[in-house]
Structures are given as structure tokens and as C-alpha cells.
Design an enzyme around this catalytic site. Structure first.
Site, PDB file in Angstrom:
ATOM      1  N   GLU A   1     -17.492 -18.877   0.322  1.00  0.00           N
ATOM      2  CA  GLU A   1     -17.923 -19.974  -0.249  1.00  0.00           C
ATOM      3  C   GLU A   1     -17.169 -20.408  -0.888  1.00  0.00           C
ATOM      4  O   GLU A   1     -16.775 -20.108  -1.246  1.00  0.00           O
ATOM      5  CB  GLU A   1     -19.224 -18.553  -1.147  1.00  0.00           C
ATOM      6  CG  GLU A   1     -19.672 -17.607  -0.775  1.00  0.00           C
ATOM      7  CD  GLU A   1     -19.781 -16.198  -1.845  1.00  0.00           C
ATOM      8  OE1 GLU A   1     -19.346 -16.435  -3.232  1.00  0.00           O
ATOM      9  OE2 GLU A   1     -20.065 -15.321  -2.072  1.00  0.00           O
TER      10      GLU A   1
ATOM     11  N   CYS B   1     -18.756 -14.412  -7.766  1.00  0.00           N
ATOM     12  CA  CYS B   1     -17.679 -13.663  -7.509  1.00  0.00           C
ATOM     13  C   CYS B   1     -17.946 -13.047  -5.475  1.00  0.00           C
ATOM     14  O   CYS B   1     -18.321 -12.081  -5.390  1.00  0.00           O
ATOM     15  CB  CYS B   1     -16.701 -12.706  -8.181  1.00  0.00           C
ATOM     16  SG  CYS B   1     -17.040 -13.401 -10.216  1.00  0.00           S
TER      17      CYS B   1
ATOM     18  N   CYS C   1     -10.492 -10.179   0.585  1.00  0.00           N
ATOM     19  CA  CYS C   1      -9.552 -10.328  -0.432  1.00  0.00           C
ATOM     20  C   CYS C   1      -8.786  -9.046  -0.384  1.00  0.00           C
ATOM     21  O   CYS C   1      -9.599  -8.313  -0.485  1.00  0.00           O
ATOM     22  CB  CYS C   1     -10.014 -10.852  -1.903  1.00  0.00           C
ATOM     23  SG  CYS C   1      -8.375 -11.224  -3.189  1.00  0.00           S
TER      24      CYS C   1
ATOM     25  N   CYS D   1     -15.097 -25.413  -7.123  1.00  0.00           N
ATOM     26  CA  CYS D   1     -14.417 -24.009  -6.826  1.00  0.00           C
ATOM     27  C   CYS D   1     -14.128 -23.120  -5.511  1.00  0.00           C
ATOM     28  O   CYS D   1     -14.819 -23.992  -4.542  1.00  0.00           O
ATOM     29  CB  CYS D   1     -15.306 -23.361  -7.246  1.00  0.00           C
ATOM     30  SG  CYS D   1     -14.371 -21.261  -7.914  1.00  0.00           S
TER      31      CYS D   1
ATOM     32  N   CYS E   1     -14.870  -6.840  -8.457  1.00  0.00           N
ATOM     33  CA  CYS E   1     -15.121  -7.821  -8.238  1.00  0.00           C
ATOM     34  C   CYS E   1     -15.881  -7.824  -6.628  1.00  0.00           C
ATOM     35  O   CYS E   1     -15.502  -6.946  -5.302  1.00  0.00           O
ATOM     36  CB  CYS E   1     -14.115  -8.476  -7.830  1.00  0.00           C
ATOM     37  SG  CYS E   1     -13.737 -10.201  -6.951  1.00  0.00           S
TER      38      CYS E   1
ATOM     39  N   CYS F   1     -10.045  -5.345  -6.574  1.00  0.00           N
ATOM     40  CA  CYS F   1     -10.239  -5.229  -8.029  1.00  0.00           C
ATOM     41  C   CYS F   1     -11.450  -4.544  -7.531  1.00  0.00           C
ATOM     42  O   CYS F   1     -12.282  -5.638  -7.507  1.00  0.00           O
ATOM     43  CB  CYS F   1      -9.989  -6.101  -7.984  1.00  0.00           C
ATOM     44  SG  CYS F   1      -8.089  -7.682  -8.280  1.00  0.00           S
TER      45      CYS F   1
HETATM   46  N1  SAH Z   1      -7.385 -13.696  -6.514  1.00  0.00           N
HETATM   47  C1  SAH Z   1      -7.296 -14.646  -7.876  1.00  0.00           C
HETATM   48  C2  SAH Z   1      -9.394 -16.100  -7.719  1.00  0.00           C
HETATM   49  C3  SAH Z   1      -9.818 -15.507  -7.674  1.00  0.00           C
HETATM   50  S1  SAH Z   1     -11.486 -14.562  -8.271  1.00  0.00           S
HETATM   51  C4  SAH Z   1      -8.135 -14.153  -8.994  1.00  0.00           C
HETATM   52  O1  SAH Z   1      -8.438 -12.837  -9.210  1.00  0.00           O
HETATM   53  O2  SAH Z   1      -7.113 -14.624 -10.320  1.00  0.00           O
HETATM   54  C5  SAH Z   1     -11.584 -15.876  -9.758  1.00  0.00           C
HETATM   55  C6  SAH Z   1     -11.472 -15.104 -11.166  1.00  0.00           C
HETATM   56  O3  SAH Z   1     -13.158 -14.097 -11.092  1.00  0.00           O
HETATM   57  C7  SAH Z   1     -10.473 -14.031 -11.084  1.00  0.00           C
HETATM   58  O4  SAH Z   1      -9.898 -14.249 -12.806  1.00  0.00           O
HETATM   59  C8  SAH Z   1     -11.502 -12.740 -11.775  1.00  0.00           C
HETATM   60  O5  SAH Z   1     -11.054 -11.508 -11.474  1.00  0.00           O
HETATM   61  C9  SAH Z   1     -12.691 -12.883 -11.845  1.00  0.00           C
HETATM   62  N2  SAH Z   1     -14.132 -11.986 -11.335  1.00  0.00           N
HETATM   63  C10 SAH Z   1     -13.847 -11.643 -10.151  1.00  0.00           C
HETATM   64  N3  SAH Z   1     -15.416 -11.115  -9.961  1.00  0.00           N
HETATM   65  C11 SAH Z   1     -15.376 -11.181 -10.954  1.00  0.00           C
HETATM   66  C12 SAH Z   1     -16.796 -10.262 -11.957  1.00  0.00           C
HETATM   67  N4  SAH Z   1     -17.854  -9.500 -11.162  1.00  0.00           N
HETATM   68  N5  SAH Z   1     -17.246 -11.130 -12.874  1.00  0.00           N
HETATM   69  C13 SAH Z   1     -16.615 -11.813 -13.987  1.00  0.00           C
HETATM   70  N6  SAH Z   1     -15.330 -12.087 -13.576  1.00  0.00           N
HETATM   71  C14 SAH Z   1     -15.118 -11.941 -12.362  1.00  0.00           C
END
Ligand code: SAH
Length: 375
Positions: free
Chosen positions: A117, A368, A137, A130, A144, A141
Site C-alpha cells: 500500500e 497500517c 514486516c 506514505c 499493527c 508489533c
Molecule cells: N516499521 C516502521 C514503519 C512503519 S509503521 C516503524 O515501526 O516505525 C509507521 C508507524 O505507525 C509506526 O510508528 C507504527 O508503530 C505505527 N502503527 C502501526 N500500527 C498502528 C495502529 N494500528 N495504530 C496506530 N499506529 C500504528
């Protein structure tokens, strides 16, 4: 091609190098190459080297992939040049829009069927793309959507740059409400952990910042690389001489909680991640952005805001709070408004600049990896 059917695997916390099963590589694209390398490719076709610069200008300045419009190149040479330098990298599967067309999320199918995306967000004063840097990934986490599927593969520089160029084309063509425009900002906050695909991402940053015909000619200041906190890679990035903005996805100020929210924390602790971030700030004079998704009753307590403020005090830093975008099936949700307000208040009282990210694209699962997950 049994290789292509190989199951995705998860990266282990702390694992830096990509070792997913070998699969067919994405087509080579001029964005993967330096200007000199493009000239070599063109010469190997028996064509004059300057053709490489012409094709590069069509791609980066005119944003054109329509060979019919390459009128400065003999018609008989255009196809061979396009095949060698601007092969089709991906096809648009879906585009969903909201905010009256000012937010546009695109689902792309890559050459091997993989889905990623990108999101275009137009604001009064800027346009932010973005972009994704990996298919899936490996960082796992739990809040996410992308993290749930594991890592399929790294993307190529061409695949990353093409997401930006595609957005630039839409803008230039006036397809985004607000009139013709340009991409001013790129954030590596789509799918993937950019610093786990370091060399490719760095090359993409170079292509975005180099002047035409080498690249798109954007300012490094408009580019943000967001990371879970791969400490050796943050240190390496500090030495590259490209002052991109570093965003660190902290999400908790204490190791006990961060170990569960950002599993790579079991390898590099909060203190180490922040030390690397301060090193980055002093090497680049760029303010580091601390990303903090506010999750109801998980990480949004007032005392955690105090701990966070204490750890960040006096540093070149700003905190970006993100109301959690709940993923399907997750038990977690965004913080109550009053808890969010108190969190902000405590950080500000501690002298920390803080913004709350707007929730653009939320109604189109904008944040995300959710569009790809739904497909
Ligand atoms: N892997 C990298 C970049 C991708 S995610 C990183 O972790 O920084 C970009 C941002 O969105 C990150 O800060 C991530 O933690 C956040 N993110 C992921 N899932 C999310 C969600 N469900 N709600 C809010 N933020 C989220």
C-alpha cells in the site's frame, strides 16, 4: 516456481539481515541504478549513453511512462530503452479515497503478486506520500496490521520510488482535488521496517533527493524514515550525510511494556534506542520524532507520560501521538479523549513539544497495512 510459494517467515527480534527464501527479483528499473549504471545499461544495448539521461528525465521530470511522448528519442529505440530502464513495476489494484479526495490510498500488486500500500495525503501546505518498503514486516508489533502477517520479502528501490512517482503523476495530472501539485514529503510509514531493508531504502532516499536526471530532486528534510529502533542501523544512518528526519516508534517509555508492544525491544532497550536517536540528532541537527500510539489503558497512563517526558527532556525531539487505529480482531482501541488530553498536558508540562497526529484515512483503513490485510 516452487520458490514463489515458499511461506513467509518471521524475523527474529534483533535479526538485521533479510534472509527470506529466494524468489524472482523485481524487474530492474532505472531508479535502482546510478546515472553511470544507467548509461552502462544503455551502452550494452548498443545505444548512445546520453539516451539514459533522456529516459531518466522522462521518468523523474516529466513523470512519463508513455513512450509515445518520448519524442526526443528515435521511435525505433524507445521500446528497447523502456524495457531496459522503465519496466512496469506494479499495477494498481484498488484506490480508495476520503477527505473529499485529498487522502488516497492505493493497493498495488507487484510483479510476483505481492500486495503493498501507499497513501497520498494532501494538506493546504504540503503533499505527503506514505510508502511501503517491505512486503509485510518481520517486527511483529501486536497492534499493527502489517506485523501480523510476517515478512514476505524486501521491496526494491524501483518499487519504492515508483510509489512516489505514481503519486506525483496523479498530482501533476490534476487528479487530486486542489489543482496540479507536487509531492513535498515522503514518509516511510507504510508496510515494512525500512531500516531492515537498509541499503535499498537508502538508495531510494538518494533517488528521491538527487536532482534530475538522477532523481526526483526532493529535499531530504521532507523525508522521514520511521523505525522500531534498530540501533546499529540508526547509527549507520547518522553517518550517511543525508539529513532525513528520523522517527522512532517508541510507544512506551519503559522496557517492561515496550518489550510487549515492540518485540525488538528485547534486543535493543529503550535507553539504547534513545541514545542512538540523540546521536542521530547531533550528527544531523534534525529534530527526532518519537512516535507513540496511544492505546487505551495499555500505555496511556499519566505516570507514563511523566516517565516519557523525563527521558526526553532537553533533547532535540518532538513527540507525535497517534490515536491507535484498531486492527480487525484486536482487543485494543484508542485512548479515551480525556486520557489523551492528560497525556498531552503532562508532556507539555515536562517541556516536550507534542502533536497529536490527525487520523486521516482512518475510514479507509489508512494507517497500517489494513487494506492489504483485507484483500
Ligand atoms: N516499521 C516502521 C514503519 C512503519 S509503521 C516503524 O515501526 O516505525 C509507521 C508507524 O505507525 C509506526 O510508528 C507504527 O508503530 C505505527 N502503527 C502501526 N500500527 C498502528 C495502529 N494500528 N495504530 C496506530 N499506529 C500504528
Amino acid at each position: 516456481m516452487t520458490e514463489d510459494l515458499a511461506a513467509p517467515r518471521r524475523m527474529q527480534p534483533g535479526e538485521l539481515e533479510f534472509t527470506a527464501p529466494k524468489r524472482r527479483k523485481p524487474p530492474r528499473h532505472l531508479a535502482d541504478l546510478t546515472t553511470a549504471e544507467r548509461r552502462e545499461v544503455v551502452q550494452s544495448l548498443g545505444l548512445p549513453a546520453f539516451r539514459a539521461d533522456q529516459v531518466s528525465r522522462h521518468y523523474f521530470s516529466r513523470l512519463s511512462d508513455d513512450t509515445d511522448s518520448w519524442t526526443d528519442i528515435a521511435a525505433a529505440q524507445r521500446e528497447a530503452l523502456a524495457q531496459a530502464l522503465t519496466p512496469s513495476m506494479m499495477t494498481r489494484v484498488r484506490e480508495v479515497t476520503c477527505d473529499r479526495g485529498a487522502t488516497r490510498k492505493t493497493l498495488w500488486r507487484l510483479h510476483d503478486g505481492a500486495l503493498v500500500e501507499s497513501v497520498l495525503m494532501r494538506y493546504p501546505d504540503r503533499v505527503t506520500m506514505c510508502v511501503s518498503s517491505q512486503v509485510g514486516c518481520g517486527m511483529n508489533c501486536p497492534f499493527c496490521a502489517t506485523g501480523q502477517a510476517g515478512l514476505t520479502r524486501n521491496m526494491s528501490t524501483g518499487e519504492i520510488v515508483e510509489q512516489v512517482v505514481a503519486g506525483a503523476r496523479e498530482l501533476a495530472a490534476g487528479e487530486v482535488p486542489g489543482g496540479p501539485g507536487r509531492v513535498s514529503n515522503v514518509v516511510f510509514m507504510g508496510m515494512g521496517e525500512p531500516l531492515a531493508n537498509y541499503d535499498v531504502v537508502l538508495r531510494a532516499v538518494r533517488r528521491l533527493t538527487e536532482k534530475s536526471p538522477s532523481g526526483l530532486g526532493m529535499s531530504a528534510r521532507g523525508i522521514t524514515v520511521s523505525t522500531v529502533g534498530l540501533v546499529p542501523r540508526i547509527r549507520q544512518l547518522a553517518t550517511e550525510g543525508i539529513p532525513v528526519t528520523l522517527a522512532v516508534s517508541l510507544h512506551a517509555p519503559d522496557d517492561e511494556l515496550r518489550d510487549t508492544l515492540v518485540p525488538v525491544n528485547t534486543r535493543w532497550k529503550v535507553a539504547e534506542v534513545l541514545d542512538a536517536a540523540w546521536e542521530y540528532a547531533s550528527a544531523t541537527h534534525r529534530r527526532v520524532s518519537i512516535e507513540y500510539a496511544l492505546i487505551k489503558d495499555i500505555n496511556d497512563q499519566a505516570w507514563r507520560a511523566d516517565v516519557l517526558a523525563k527521558r526526553l527532556r532537553g533533547k532535540l525531539v518532538h513527540v507525535n501521538l497517534i490515536p491507535l487505529n484498531p486492527t480487525p480482531g484486536s482487543k485494543w482501541t484508542a485512548s479515551r479523549p480525556e486520557d489523551e488530553r492528560e497525556f498531552v498536558r503532562r508532556l507539555e508540562a515536562g517541556g516536550i513539544p507534542v502533536t497529536v497526529r490527525d487520523t486521516r484515512g482512518r475510514e479507509i483503513d489508512g494507517a497500517c497495512g489494513q487494506l492489504a490485510a483485507a484483500q
